[in-house]
Design a protein around this motif. Structure first.
Motif, short mmCIF file in Angstrom:
data_model
loop_
_atom_site.label_atom_id
_atom_site.label_comp_id
_atom_site.label_asym_id
_atom_site.label_seq_id
_atom_site.Cartn_x
_atom_site.Cartn_y
_atom_site.Cartn_z
N TYR A 47 -9.30 2.04 1.58
CA TYR A 47 -7.96 2.60 1.84
C TYR A 47 -7.39 3.24 0.57
CZ TYR A 47 -6.50 -1.86 -0.25
OH TYR A 47 -6.34 -2.92 -1.10
N GLN A 55 -0.65 -1.69 -2.18
CA GLN A 55 -1.43 -0.68 -2.91
C GLN A 55 -1.43 0.67 -2.22
OE1 GLN A 55 -5.34 -2.44 -3.46
NE2 GLN A 55 -4.75 -3.17 -5.49
N LYS A 74 2.29 -17.31 -1.47
CA LYS A 74 1.42 -16.32 -0.83
C LYS A 74 0.75 -15.60 -1.98
CE LYS A 74 3.87 -14.80 3.35
NZ LYS A 74 2.86 -14.38 4.33
N ARG A 75 -0.40 -15.01 -1.77
CA ARG A 75 -1.13 -14.33 -2.84
C ARG A 75 -0.22 -13.28 -3.48
NH1 ARG A 75 -3.82 -10.75 -5.59
NH2 ARG A 75 -6.08 -10.93 -5.77
N TRP A 99 -2.26 -17.03 4.14
CA TRP A 99 -3.62 -17.06 4.71
C TRP A 99 -4.48 -18.12 4.03
CZ3 TRP A 99 -7.11 -16.11 0.99
CH2 TRP A 99 -6.84 -15.18 0.00
N ARG A 148 -7.90 -1.15 -5.11
CA ARG A 148 -8.17 -1.39 -6.53
C ARG A 148 -8.21 -2.89 -6.72
NH1 ARG A 148 -7.64 1.90 -10.62
NH2 ARG A 148 -6.66 3.57 -9.46
N SER A 179 -1.16 -7.36 -0.06
CA SER A 179 -1.75 -6.60 -1.19
C SER A 179 -2.24 -5.22 -0.77
CB SER A 179 -2.93 -7.37 -1.77
OG SER A 179 -2.50 -8.58 -2.32
N SER A 180 -2.90 -5.14 0.38
CA SER A 180 -3.49 -3.85 0.80
C SER A 180 -2.39 -2.84 1.07
CB SER A 180 -4.36 -4.02 2.05
OG SER A 180 -5.34 -5.02 1.84
N GLY A 198 -4.50 -7.65 7.22
CA GLY A 198 -5.24 -8.71 6.57
C GLY A 198 -6.51 -9.17 7.26
N ALA A 231 -2.28 -2.84 8.07
CA ALA A 231 -2.61 -3.53 6.81
C ALA A 231 -2.39 -5.01 7.05
CB ALA A 231 -1.70 -3.00 5.69
N ASP A 267 -7.25 -6.30 -8.65
CA ASP A 267 -6.18 -6.67 -9.56
C ASP A 267 -6.58 -7.77 -10.53
OD1 ASP A 267 -5.96 -8.69 -7.73
OD2 ASP A 267 -4.14 -7.91 -6.81
N ARG A 270 7.11 -8.06 8.11
CA ARG A 270 7.44 -9.36 8.72
C ARG A 270 7.90 -10.33 7.64
NH1 ARG A 270 3.11 -12.14 12.66
NH2 ARG A 270 2.00 -12.58 10.71
N THR A 271 7.19 -10.29 6.48
CA THR A 271 7.54 -11.18 5.36
C THR A 271 7.47 -10.36 4.07
OG1 THR A 271 6.27 -12.86 6.56
CG2 THR A 271 7.07 -13.45 4.37
N THR A 274 2.81 -5.95 4.73
CA THR A 274 3.26 -5.73 3.35
C THR A 274 2.55 -6.69 2.39
OG1 THR A 274 5.16 -7.15 3.89
CG2 THR A 274 5.56 -4.77 3.87
P1 NAP Z 1 -2.41 -9.99 3.92
O1 NAP Z 1 -2.02 -10.35 2.55
O2 NAP Z 1 -2.77 -11.07 4.85
O3 NAP Z 1 -1.21 -9.13 4.52
C1 NAP Z 1 -1.18 -8.83 5.88
C2 NAP Z 1 0.19 -8.30 6.21
O4 NAP Z 1 0.22 -7.99 7.59
C3 NAP Z 1 1.30 -9.31 5.96
O5 NAP Z 1 2.41 -8.65 5.49
C4 NAP Z 1 1.52 -9.89 7.34
O6 NAP Z 1 2.78 -10.45 7.52
C5 NAP Z 1 1.32 -8.67 8.19
N1 NAP Z 1 0.98 -9.01 9.55
C6 NAP Z 1 -0.10 -9.67 10.00
N2 NAP Z 1 -0.04 -9.82 11.32
C7 NAP Z 1 1.11 -9.23 11.73
C8 NAP Z 1 1.73 -9.06 12.98
N3 NAP Z 1 1.19 -9.55 14.10
N4 NAP Z 1 2.92 -8.42 13.02
C9 NAP Z 1 3.47 -7.93 11.90
N5 NAP Z 1 2.94 -8.07 10.68
C10 NAP Z 1 1.76 -8.72 10.60
O7 NAP Z 1 -3.62 -8.96 3.94
P2 NAP Z 1 -4.06 -7.90 2.82
O8 NAP Z 1 -2.91 -7.17 2.33
O9 NAP Z 1 -5.19 -7.14 3.38
O10 NAP Z 1 -4.56 -8.80 1.65
C11 NAP Z 1 -5.39 -9.93 1.90
C12 NAP Z 1 -5.92 -10.43 0.59
O11 NAP Z 1 -6.98 -9.60 0.16
C13 NAP Z 1 -4.94 -10.41 -0.55
O12 NAP Z 1 -4.03 -11.46 -0.51
C14 NAP Z 1 -5.87 -10.45 -1.74
O13 NAP Z 1 -6.36 -11.73 -1.97
C15 NAP Z 1 -7.01 -9.57 -1.26
N6 NAP Z 1 -6.75 -8.20 -1.72
C16 NAP Z 1 -6.88 -7.99 -3.04
C17 NAP Z 1 -6.61 -6.77 -3.54
C18 NAP Z 1 -6.74 -6.55 -4.99
O14 NAP Z 1 -7.53 -7.14 -5.67
N7 NAP Z 1 -5.94 -5.71 -5.52
C19 NAP Z 1 -6.20 -5.75 -2.71
C20 NAP Z 1 -6.08 -5.99 -1.36
C21 NAP Z 1 -6.36 -7.23 -0.88
P3 NAP Z 1 3.02 -12.02 7.20
O15 NAP Z 1 3.05 -12.13 5.71
O16 NAP Z 1 4.31 -12.32 7.84
O17 NAP Z 1 1.88 -12.77 7.80
#
Ligand code: NAP
Length: 595
Positions: free
Chosen positions: A104, A251, A390-391, A555, A108, A247-248, A442, A440, A110, A268-269, A245
C-alpha cells in the motif's frame, strides 16, 4: 520485571559465530541426511518433473517449511546448511511474506533499517546498503530477493503453492502434507511427507476483511492494505474512503490524501502516533555503526523489545528509578524529536506504571492539539487508552493531513458502519460517496495464518480445536499433541512486541539447533510436555498482567476479530525470553518429551 528494559543484561556473544552462515557447526554433512537425500544440485529438476507426473508416493523431505518471508528463508538456509532436505511452500508468487503483500502507499517498516535486517551473516550485513533510516516496502523486498539469490534459496522454494493440510502420522512419526499449486500433481495437488513441519507464516499475514453488508456490491474499486495489488494505483482526482486508523492507515492516509480529490477516513478507535522523522541515512554514521555491528546487535538482543535504546539510563542507575513528571516531560520531548518507537522504550516505566503512562498519553494528546487546527477534530483523533497498549503507530505527517480541506474524519465509535452501498459507505443513515474503498482493517493476528492450514496432530486433533479457547504453546515454538511441529514467532513468544527480524533469527536458530540435536541423537519425536505448556501460558499472562498491555482492545488480545477468544498472545521481554530458550536447551530440552 524484565518486560521493557535491560534488567537481565543477558547477551549471548557465542551464539552466532562460525557456522551460522550454514557452513556447519553440526555433525551432519551434505548427503548424509537421515533419508539418504541427494544434494540439491543433482536433485531439483529431475525429481520435480517425476513428482509432477506421479503424485504418489509422497515426496519425502526432512523438513517442510510454510512461508518464504524473513523466517522461512533463513530457516531454509540453516536446514540446508546442515545437510537436510528442506523445501519452502509459499502461496505468493515471490519471496517476502509481509513485504510481498503489503504494498500500500507509504508501506514502510517502523523499526530502523540497520536493526530490521538479518544479522546471521556478517558479510550480508556489511555489504547491504540501506538508503533510509526506515526502509520502505520496495527496498525491504529487494533486500529479501537479494538474500534469496545470495544464498541460492530459490531452487528449494515452491511458489504459488498453498499448504492445505498437515496430518501427523503417528506410526511413521512423520507429517503427511498436502499442497495445492499450479499444475503439479493431479489437479495441482501434491503429497509430501516430512519429519519436521515448520509454520513460518508470520504473525500479521491473514488479512481481516470485516463482514460489511453490501461489500460485494460496491461499484468502485476495493483494496485491502494487506493484499495490495502489484500494479500502481493512482488515486488522482478520485473520491476515496479509508476504513481503519491503525498503522497501515496512518502510513497510507497522508499519501492517498496527496492524490485524492476527496478523502473520508472512518475511525472506530483513535490511535497514538509518533513522527518517524525518516530521512536518508548518513553514510558516515552507517560506516561507524558497521564497524561495531556485532556489538550493536548484542545491545539490541539485551533489550526488552530487542531494539537498541538510544537513550539508556546510566549503568549505575537504581533499577527502581521512576522519573519525576518534569524529568519524564524532558525525556518525552527528546524522544518525540528523535522519532519512532523510541517514544515508548526511551523512557523507563511507561508500560508498567499506569500513572506514568497517562502522563505520556497526555503528552501525545497535546501534540495532536498543537498540530490539528480544528479542536473538534483534534479531540476525535486523541485516544484515551494507555499509550502503547494498542500497537504504537509511527507516521509522516499523519495528523497534519486532517488540516486539508478535502480530508474528512468520520467518527464511527458510537455508530458503526451500517453497510457498503454501491456508491460508498453508509453510517448513521448518511452515505459517504467514494470511487475507491480502502480497507485498512488489519489482520487476524498470530493465529489466523496457522489456522489457514488444516493441521492435525496426534489422534487427529485439529490445531484450531485445541486452541478453541485461545492459543496454547510452550515457548511459542511448539504445542502439545503436535510432535515435530515448530512455529516461528508463534503466540507465547516475543514476536510482535519485539524487533521481528531479531525474534525470527532467534527462533530459527533454536529450531535448527533442536533439529540438529535430534538428528545427532537419532531421535524421532519432540513434543511439548503438558505441564510445561500450561506453566508457560500462565507465565505469559502473569508478565502481561504487570503491564498496561492487556488493558485495551488490541489485536495482541485478539479483540479485533469478532468471536476470537481474548488471550494476550505475545511474551513480553525479548532478552529474558532468549535466556529462557537457552536454558531449556542447556537442560537437555527441559519441558519437552523426546523419543
Ligand atoms: P490494525 O492496527 O489492526 O488496524 C485496523 C484498523 O481497522 C483499526 O483502526 C480498526 O479499528 C479498524 N477496523 C477493523 N475492523 C473494523 C470494522 N469492522 N469497522 C470499522 N473499523 C474497523 O491493522 P494495521 O493497521 O494493518 O496494522 C496491524 C499491525 O501491522 C500493526 O499494529 C503493526 O504491528 C503492523 N504494521 C506495521 C507497520 C510498520 O512497521 N510500519 C505498518 C503497518 C502495519 P479498532 O481499532 O477499533 O479495532
Amino acid at each position: 520485571m524484565g518486560a521493557t528494559r535491560l534488567e537481565m543484561g543477558i547477551v549471548h556473544p557465542g551464539k552466532r559465530g562460525a557456522g551460522q552462515d550454514g557452513a556447519g557447526g553440526l555433525a551432519i554433512g551434505p548427503g548424509t541426511g537421515p533419508l539418504g537425500w541427494n544434494p540439491p544440485a543433482e536433485r531439483s529438476p529431475a525429481m520435480s518433473a517425476a513428482q509432477a507426473r506421479e503424485p504418489n508416493p509422497a515426496t519425502q523431505l526432512d523438513a517442510v517449511v510454510v512461508g518464504a518471508g524473513f523466517a522461512g528463508l533463513y530457516l531454509l538456509h540453516r536446514l540446508r546448511g546442515m545437510g537436510l532436505s528442506a523445501r519452502i511452500y509459499e502461496a505468493a508468487g515471490g519471496v517476502g511474506g509481509t513485504w510481498y503483500w503489503n504494498r500500500y502507499p507509504g508501506a514502510r517498516c517502523d523499526v530502523e533499517s540497520m536493526q530490521y535486517s538479518y544479522q546471521f551473516s556478517e558479510e550480508l550485513q556489511q555489504e547491504w546498503e540501506w538508503t533510509e533510516r526506515y526502509s520502505g516496502q520496495p527496498e525491504i523486498l529487494r533486500y529479501l530477493e537479494h538474500v534469496t539469490d545470495r544464498f541460492d534459496l530459490r531452487r528449494d522454494i515452491e511458489f504459488n503453492t498453498r499448504v492445505q493440510s498437515a496430518v501427523y502420522d503417528e506410526a511413521a512419526s512423520r507429517w503427511q502434507i498436502e499442497t495445492q499449486g499450479e499444475g503439479e500433481g493431479e489437479g495441482g495437488r501434491h503429497a509430501l511427507s516430512a519429519k519436521y513441519f515448520v509454520m513460518a507464516t508470520g504473525c500479521l499475514s491473514s488479512a481481516n476483511t470485516p463482514d460489511f453488508e453490501g461489500l460485494d456490491d460496491f461499484a468502485g474499486n476495493t483494496y485491502h492494505t494487506g493484499r495490495w495489488p502489484h500494479h500502481e494505483i493512482d488515486f488522482a482526482g478520485r473520491r476515496v474512503c479509508v476504513i481503519g486508523t491503525g498503522s497501515s492507515a496512518v502510513q497510507s492516509i497522508p499519501i492517498i490524501a496527496e492524490q485524492a480529490s476527496e478523502l473520508h477516513v472512518f475511525q472506530r478507535t483513535p490511535n497514538y502516533s509518533i513522527p518517524a522523522r525518516n530521512g536518508p541515512l548518513d553514510p558516515d554514521e552507517v560506516r561507524a555503526l558497521k564497524a561495531r555491528y556485532a556489538e550493536f546487535r548484542a545491545e539490541a538482543r539485551a533489550e526488552g523489545f530487542g531494539i537498541v535504546n538510544p537513550f539508556p539510563l546510566p549503568p549505575d542507575q537504581d533499577p527502581e528509578y521512576v522519573p519525576s513528571p518534569e524529568e519524564l516531560e524532558a525525556m518525552l520531548e527528546r524522544n518525540w524529536e528523535y522519532g519512532g518507537l523510541t517514544f515508548l522504550n526511551g523512557a523507563p516505566g511507561l508500560v508498567v506504571l499506569p500513572e506514568l503512562n497517562e502522563l505520556a498519553a497526555g503528552f501525545v494528546r497535546k501534540k495532536i492539539r498543537d498540530v490539528v487546527d480544528d479542536p473538534e477534530i483534534a479531540k476525535l483523533l486523541s485516544p484515551h487508552t494507555p499509550v502503547g497498549c494498542k500497537r504504537l503507530c509511527v507516521d509522516t505527517h499523519y495528523f497534519e493531513t486532517y488540516n486539508q480541506p478535502h480530508v474528512h474524519l468520520v467518527d464511527i465509535s458510537g455508530s458503526p458502519i451500517e453497510k457498503i452501498t454501491p456508491a460508498g459507505v453508509q453510517v448513521g443513515g448518511q452515505e459517504y460517496p467514494c470511487d475507491d474503498l480502502v480497507l485498512a482493517t488489519g489482520f487476524d493476528a498470530m493465529t489466523g495464518a496457522l489456522f489457514g492450514v488444516d493441521i492435525r496432530g496426534r489422534g487427529g486433533l485439529a490445531l484450531n480445536e485445541k486452541w478453541a479457547e485461545g492459543p496454547r504453546t510452550y515457548l511459542g515454538l511448539a504445542t502439545r499433541g503436535f510432535p515435530n511441529l515448530f512455529i516461528v514467532t508463534g503466540p507465547g513468544s516475543p514476536s510482535v512486541l519485539s524487533n521481528m527480524v531479531q525474534s525470527i533469527e532467534q527462533h530459527v536458530e533454536w529450531i535448527a539447533d533442536c533439529v540438529g540435536y535430534m538428528e545427532e541423537k537419532g531421535l524421532e519425536r519432540i513434543e511439548a510436555e503438558a505441564n510445561a505448556e500450561e506453566q508457560w501460558g500462565a507465565q505469559v499472562n502473569e508478565i502481561a498482567d504487570q503491564t498496561i498491555f492487556p488493558s485495551c482492545n488490541s489485536w495482541y488480545l485478539g479483540a479485533n476479530i469478532p468471536g476470537k477468544p481474548r488471550v494476550f498472545m505475545p511474551f513480553l521481554g525479548f532478552a529474558d525470553y532468549a535466556a529462557i530458550c537457552d536454558e531449556v536447551v542447556a537442560n537437555a530440552y527441559e519441558g519437552f518429551e523426546l523419543a
